[in-house]
Scaffold this motif. Structure first.
Motif, short mmCIF file in Angstrom:
data_model
loop_
_atom_site.label_atom_id
_atom_site.label_comp_id
_atom_site.label_asym_id
_atom_site.label_seq_id
_atom_site.Cartn_x
_atom_site.Cartn_y
_atom_site.Cartn_z
N VAL A 92 47.09 73.42 81.48
CA VAL A 92 47.73 72.12 81.62
C VAL A 92 46.66 71.10 82.02
O VAL A 92 45.93 71.33 83.00
CB VAL A 92 48.84 72.16 82.70
N PRO A 93 46.52 69.98 81.30
CA PRO A 93 45.56 68.95 81.72
C PRO A 93 45.88 68.44 83.12
O PRO A 93 47.04 68.35 83.52
CB PRO A 93 45.75 67.84 80.67
N THR A 94 44.84 68.12 83.87
CA THR A 94 45.02 67.70 85.26
C THR A 94 46.04 66.58 85.39
O THR A 94 46.90 66.60 86.27
CB THR A 94 43.67 67.25 85.85
N SER A 95 45.97 65.60 84.50
CA SER A 95 46.87 64.45 84.58
C SER A 95 48.32 64.81 84.31
O SER A 95 49.23 64.06 84.66
CB SER A 95 46.43 63.37 83.60
N ALA A 96 48.56 65.96 83.68
CA ALA A 96 49.92 66.37 83.33
C ALA A 96 50.54 67.30 84.36
O ALA A 96 51.74 67.57 84.29
CB ALA A 96 49.93 67.05 81.96
N VAL A 97 49.76 67.78 85.32
CA VAL A 97 50.31 68.68 86.32
C VAL A 97 51.43 68.00 87.10
O VAL A 97 52.47 68.60 87.41
CB VAL A 97 49.21 69.18 87.27
N ALA A 98 51.24 66.71 87.40
CA ALA A 98 52.25 65.96 88.16
C ALA A 98 53.56 65.80 87.39
O ALA A 98 54.60 65.48 87.98
CB ALA A 98 51.71 64.59 88.55
N LEU A 99 53.53 66.03 86.07
CA LEU A 99 54.73 65.90 85.24
C LEU A 99 55.46 67.23 85.07
O LEU A 99 56.53 67.26 84.46
CB LEU A 99 54.34 65.35 83.86
N GLU A 124 53.74 76.80 93.01
CA GLU A 124 52.74 77.69 92.45
C GLU A 124 51.36 77.11 92.74
O GLU A 124 51.18 75.89 92.72
CB GLU A 124 52.94 77.87 90.93
N VAL A 125 50.39 77.97 93.00
CA VAL A 125 49.07 77.48 93.40
C VAL A 125 48.45 76.64 92.28
O VAL A 125 48.55 76.99 91.10
CB VAL A 125 48.13 78.64 93.77
N PRO A 126 47.80 75.51 92.63
CA PRO A 126 47.21 74.64 91.60
C PRO A 126 46.22 75.35 90.70
O PRO A 126 46.12 75.02 89.51
CB PRO A 126 46.53 73.54 92.44
N VAL A 127 45.49 76.34 91.23
CA VAL A 127 44.49 77.02 90.43
C VAL A 127 45.11 77.77 89.25
O VAL A 127 44.44 78.06 88.26
CB VAL A 127 43.65 77.99 91.30
N ALA A 128 46.42 78.05 89.33
CA ALA A 128 47.11 78.74 88.23
C ALA A 128 47.66 77.78 87.20
O ALA A 128 48.13 78.21 86.14
CB ALA A 128 48.25 79.58 88.78
N LEU A 129 47.60 76.47 87.47
CA LEU A 129 48.20 75.47 86.59
C LEU A 129 47.19 74.52 85.97
O LEU A 129 47.28 74.17 84.80
CB LEU A 129 49.23 74.65 87.37
N ASP A 130 46.23 74.05 86.77
CA ASP A 130 45.35 72.95 86.40
C ASP A 130 44.19 73.44 85.53
O ASP A 130 43.31 74.16 85.99
CB ASP A 130 44.82 72.28 87.67
N PRO A 166 40.37 68.32 82.79
CA PRO A 166 40.70 67.06 82.11
C PRO A 166 41.50 67.20 80.81
O PRO A 166 42.44 66.45 80.58
CB PRO A 166 39.33 66.43 81.86
N ASP A 167 41.12 68.16 79.96
CA ASP A 167 41.85 68.35 78.70
C ASP A 167 42.61 69.67 78.67
O ASP A 167 43.16 70.05 77.63
CB ASP A 167 40.91 68.25 77.50
N GLY A 168 42.66 70.35 79.79
CA GLY A 168 43.37 71.62 79.88
C GLY A 168 42.57 72.83 79.45
O GLY A 168 43.04 73.96 79.58
N LEU A 169 41.35 72.63 78.97
CA LEU A 169 40.59 73.74 78.39
C LEU A 169 39.37 74.15 79.21
O LEU A 169 38.56 74.96 78.75
CB LEU A 169 40.14 73.37 76.98
N SER A 170 39.23 73.62 80.42
CA SER A 170 38.03 73.92 81.21
C SER A 170 37.87 75.42 81.46
O SER A 170 36.77 75.96 81.33
CB SER A 170 38.09 73.17 82.55
N VAL A 171 38.93 76.09 81.85
CA VAL A 171 38.83 77.53 82.11
C VAL A 171 38.75 78.31 80.81
O VAL A 171 37.95 79.26 80.69
CB VAL A 171 40.03 78.00 82.95
N LEU A 172 39.53 77.92 79.82
CA LEU A 172 39.52 78.66 78.56
C LEU A 172 38.17 78.57 77.84
O LEU A 172 37.76 79.52 77.16
CB LEU A 172 40.64 78.14 77.65
N ARG A 173 37.45 77.46 77.99
CA ARG A 173 36.10 77.38 77.42
C ARG A 173 35.20 78.44 78.05
O ARG A 173 34.40 79.08 77.36
CB ARG A 173 35.50 76.00 77.67
N ARG A 174 35.34 78.62 79.35
CA ARG A 174 34.51 79.61 80.05
C ARG A 174 34.91 81.03 79.66
O ARG A 174 34.05 81.92 79.56
CB ARG A 174 34.61 79.40 81.56
N VAL A 175 36.20 81.26 79.45
CA VAL A 175 36.66 82.57 78.99
C VAL A 175 36.05 82.88 77.63
O VAL A 175 35.51 83.97 77.40
CB VAL A 175 38.20 82.61 78.91
#
Length: 262
Positions: free
Chosen positions: A172-179, A188-194, A197-206
Motif C-alpha cells: 500500500v502506498p504510504t499516502s493511501a494507508v490513511a484511507l 495492524e502494525v504499520p510495517v505490515a501495511l506501508d 511512496p509507490d507501494g513497491l519499496s519492499v517488493l523491489r528489495r524482494v
C-alpha cells in the motif's frame, strides 16, 4: 452452537450492521460462540463496534480452510492471498524448498505446508509480534520462523537452493494507508501495511534479492495491486527473473511470479 444465556440475536445483528459490519449475521454468531457470559459478549461487541478486527477479538482467522491464530496487532490474513498459495502450488511440485517472507501470522506458510509437503519450509518476518504468532502457529510442523529483514536472517548455505520464495509484503502506498479501513490502519502494525511512496519499496528489495537465493528454475511469487504489475514486472526483469502476472477477479487478487532461468 447453543449459547448458555439469553441473547436478543436480531438486536445484536442490528447493532453490528449499524456499525458497518457487512456480514453482521455471521459476525454475531462468531461473537456469540466466543463469549461465555453476557458481560463477555457485551465487551466483544463493544470492541467490535469500536473498530477492532473480528479476527483479533476471536483470536483466529480462517485462511485456505485452516484456522490460524492471530494475535492483537498482527496482520490479519486476507482471502485474496489464497491466490498466492494457488500460484505457488501450480509452479512447484512436492518436496520443494520454500521460504515465506513477510509471513505475518504464518497463514501462508501453513497453507503451503499442506499444499506442497515441502522438504524444507521456513518463514521470516521483521515484526516481533508476527514472529511470535507465526512460531506458535507453526510449532506443530517444526517450521523455523526467522526474525529479521527479508533474506538477511536465512542461513547463507541456502543461497541458490530455494525452489520457491513467496512474499505477501506490504504494497500500500504510504499516502493511501490513511484511507484503509480503520480496523487495518489502527490495529495492524504499520510495517505490515506501508509499502513506501509507490507501494513497491519492499517488493523491489524482494525481487532484487530473490535471484541470489533461488535455484535455477526456481520461482518468486508475490502479491501486489493490479496497477503495480507493469513496474513490478520491470523490477523482476532487472533482477534476472522472467515475470508472469496472475489475476483472480472473484477474489479481487493479483499476484506476480518471477522464474529464475535455468
Amino acid at each position: 452452537m447453543t449459547v448458555p444465556f439469553h441473547v436478543d440475536r436480531p438486536a445484536l445483528v442490528r447493532q453490528l450492521r449499524a456499525a458497518g459490519c457487512v456480514y453482521a449475521e455471521d459476525e454475531a454468531q462468531l461473537l456469540l460462540d466466543a463469549a461465555d457470559s453476557p458481560s463477555a459478549l457485551a465487551d466483544l461487541v463493544a470492541r467490535r463496534i469500536a473498530g477492532e478486527p473480528l479476527e483479533h477479538l476471536l483470536g483466529w482467522a480462517e485462511f485456505c480452510g485452516l484456522r490460524v491464530a492471530v494475535d492483537p496487532g498482527v496482520f490479519v490474513p486476507r482471502g485474496r492471498t489464497a491466490l498466492l498459495v494457488d500460484v505457488a502450488a501450480e509452479l512447484v511440485g512436492p518436496s520443494a524448498s520454500v521460504v515465506d517472507l513477510c509471513c505475518g501470522s504464518g497463514a501462508t506458510t501453513l497453507a503451503l505446508a499442506r499444499r506442497l509437503a515441502p522438504r524444507r519450509l521456513a518463514a521470516v518476518d521483521i515484526d516481533p509480534g508476527a514472529v511470535a504468532c507465526a512460531r506458535r502457529n507453526l510449532a506443530g510442523l517444526a517450521v523455523p520462523v526467522f526474525a529479521g529483514d527479508l533474506f538477511a536472517p536465512l542461513p547463507p548455505q541456502w543461497q541458490g537452493r530455494l525452489d520457491l520464495v513467496v512474499a505477501n509484503a506490504p504494497y500500500v502506498p504510504t499516502s493511501a494507508v490513511a484511507l484503509m479501513p480503520q480496523e487495518a490502519r489502527l490495529h495492524e502494525v504499520p510495517v505490515a501495511l506501508d509499502g513506501g511512496p509507490d507501494g513497491l519499496s519492499v517488493l523491489r528489495r524482494v525481487a532484487a534479492g530473490a535471484a541470489r537465493w533461488l535455484a535455477p528454475g526456481g520461482h518468486l511469487v508475490v502479491e501486489a495491486a493490479e496497477g503495480q504489475v507493469e513496474e513490478l514486472g520491470a523490477q523482476f526483469r532487472a533482477a534476472g527473473l522472467v515475470p508472469r502476472v496472475w489475476h483472480d477477479e472473484e477474489r479481487d487478487a493479483t499476484a506476480v511470479s518471477g522464474r529464475r532461468p535455468d
